[in-house]
Design a protein around this motif. Structure first.
Motif, mmCIF file in Angstrom:
data_model
loop_
_atom_site.group_PDB
_atom_site.id
_atom_site.type_symbol
_atom_site.label_atom_id
_atom_site.label_comp_id
_atom_site.label_asym_id
_atom_site.label_seq_id
_atom_site.Cartn_x
_atom_site.Cartn_y
_atom_site.Cartn_z
ATOM 1 N N ARG A 1 0.864 -1.357 0.064
ATOM 2 C CA ARG A 1 0.003 -0.073 -0.079
ATOM 3 C C ARG A 1 0.858 1.274 -0.037
ATOM 4 O O ARG A 1 1.833 1.351 0.578
ATOM 5 C CB ARG A 1 -1.029 0.051 1.227
ATOM 6 N N GLY A 2 0.505 2.321 -0.661
ATOM 7 C CA GLY A 2 1.167 3.487 -0.687
ATOM 8 C C GLY A 2 0.654 4.503 0.133
ATOM 9 O O GLY A 2 -0.623 4.310 0.864
ATOM 10 N N PRO A 3 1.107 5.711 0.078
ATOM 11 C CA PRO A 3 0.398 6.822 0.960
ATOM 12 C C PRO A 3 -0.916 7.283 0.467
ATOM 13 O O PRO A 3 -1.665 7.861 1.138
ATOM 14 C CB PRO A 3 1.645 7.719 0.871
ATOM 15 N N VAL A 4 -1.404 6.896 -0.600
ATOM 16 C CA VAL A 4 -2.461 7.446 -0.890
ATOM 17 C C VAL A 4 -3.510 6.457 -1.299
ATOM 18 O O VAL A 4 -2.858 5.519 -2.302
ATOM 19 C CB VAL A 4 -2.275 8.481 -2.348
ATOM 20 N N SER A 5 -4.679 6.280 -0.828
ATOM 21 C CA SER A 5 -5.343 5.050 -1.262
ATOM 22 C C SER A 5 -6.471 5.712 -2.554
ATOM 23 O O SER A 5 -6.658 6.690 -2.830
ATOM 24 C CB SER A 5 -6.341 4.663 -0.095
#
Length: 113
Positions: A1-5
């Motif tokens: 998972r990245g910092p932006v969903s």
């Protein structure tokens, strides 16, 4: 998972689209208030009284130019190719009038619509 969903990105996109739509609607409302109700539909009304809104949002009518000859140029607000060169032509015409016929030049008013 990245910092932006994906849900967060979707929410930002919806908020941005809503802000743009709101801005456009408010801009149209301000223009309608400045111009009043649109009274012409169908055939164009040629001649007679008229009104326009200037760059400052002020109403300008034919009465503002009584006693003057109008040099009307119909163009586009965002016209980077043709309109500037046409405005140079209008400026040259006005310069020539001022030089050769100064009294007439005082009575000629160029208007960009």
């Amino acid at each position: 998972r990245g910092p932006v969903s994906w849900p967060a990105l979707g929410l930002v996109a919806v908020a941005a689209a809503s802000a743009v739509a709101y801005y456009q609607i408010e801009r149209e409302r301000r223009l309608e208030r400045a111009m009043g109700k649109i009274v012409s539909t169908g055939k164009p009304a040629i001649g007679g009284p008229w009104s326009l809104v200037d760059l400052d949002g002020k109403l300008v009518t034919n009465k503002n130019f009584e006693g003057k000859w109008l040099l009307l140029y119909f163009g586009f607000a965002r016209c980077p190719d043709i309109c500037p060169s046409e405005m140079v032509k209008v400026g040259k015409i006005m310069d020539t009038l001022k030089r050769e016929h100064p009294k007439l030049a005082e009575r000629v008013q160029p208007v960009f619509v």
